[in-house]
Design a protein around this motif. Structure first.
Motif, PDB file in Angstrom:
ATOM      1  N   ASP A  89       0.921  -1.419   0.078  1.00 41.09           N
ATOM      2  CA  ASP A  89      -0.004  -0.008  -0.066  1.00 41.09           C
ATOM      3  C   ASP A  89       0.853   1.254  -0.151  1.00 41.09           C
ATOM      4  N   GLN A 126      -6.275   0.432   1.162  1.00 39.12           N
ATOM      5  CA  GLN A 126      -7.303   0.030   1.974  1.00 39.12           C
ATOM      6  C   GLN A 126      -8.023   1.021   2.320  1.00 39.12           C
ATOM      7  N   TYR A 139      -7.215  -4.477  -1.204  1.00 38.96           N
ATOM      8  CA  TYR A 139      -5.870  -4.606  -0.860  1.00 38.96           C
ATOM      9  C   TYR A 139      -5.205  -5.341  -1.931  1.00 38.96           C
TER      10      TYR A 139
END
Length: 180
Positions: free
Chosen positions: A39, A46, A52
């Protein structure tokens, strides 16, 4: 690919595996996995996308095959059953993908190790999962089905208490247990 799934918490994996086998479930595979979550520093994937991005390295303990898969998993519903859109592609070089993603502002945020044993019974998939203790020390089972009626039949067949069924992601479960 659209995916309908739930997690079954508070179970004994060996007991559940015995139940599945006694009902005639077919073993698909036994795997050792390394799951690498990716991320931005702002948690864009998220937080903003309810999704994800993961690289999963899977080694079959049955065939000894190893596979690398990049996955974007987008949650689209959690009412009664977790509904996701899962976009997968096989990759050949994990380090190269990580370097590309890092140059775009995406970094490894967590790496977890999991043992998974998978079965098929009546068109449903059952994944018996045990993570490393730092990632998530509580075993659980994922059930992937084609529709909610199929899930209801399976819950009844396996005598699963409704309070043990969860639509939470592993990230949400980790947060609940203060494991982040």
């Amino acid at each position: 690919m659209k995916e309908l799934e739930v997690k079954v918490l508070n179970i004994d994996l060996k007991e559940m595996e015995s139940k599945l086998m006694s009902l005639g479930a077919t073993l698909i595979d036994k795997e050792l996995q390394v799951n690498t979550l990716i991320d931005s520093k702002e948690n864009f994937i998220q937080g903003k996308l309810d999704s994800y991005l993961r690289i999963r390295e899977t080694k079959s303990t049955l065939t000894k095959d190893t596979k690398l898969t990049l996955t974007m998993k987008k949650n689209i519903n959690r009412e009664g059953i977790r509904e996701n859109i899962e976009i997968n592609t096989d990759i050949s070089d994990k380090n190269a993908i990580l370097e590309i993603l890092e140059s775009l502002g995406y970094y490894v945020i967590q790496e977890g190790f999991k043992e998974r044993t998978s079965y098929i019974l009546n068109n449903a998939r059952f994944d018996l999962d045990k993570w490393d203790d730092l990632t998530y020390p509580y075993p659980y089972m994922e059930i992937e089905v084609n529709d909610e009626d199929e899930l209801k039949d399976i819950v009844k067949l396996l005598n699963i208490p409704k309070e043990n069924i969860s639509t939470k992601s592993i990230v949400e479960l980790r947060k609940e247990k203060n494991l982040l």
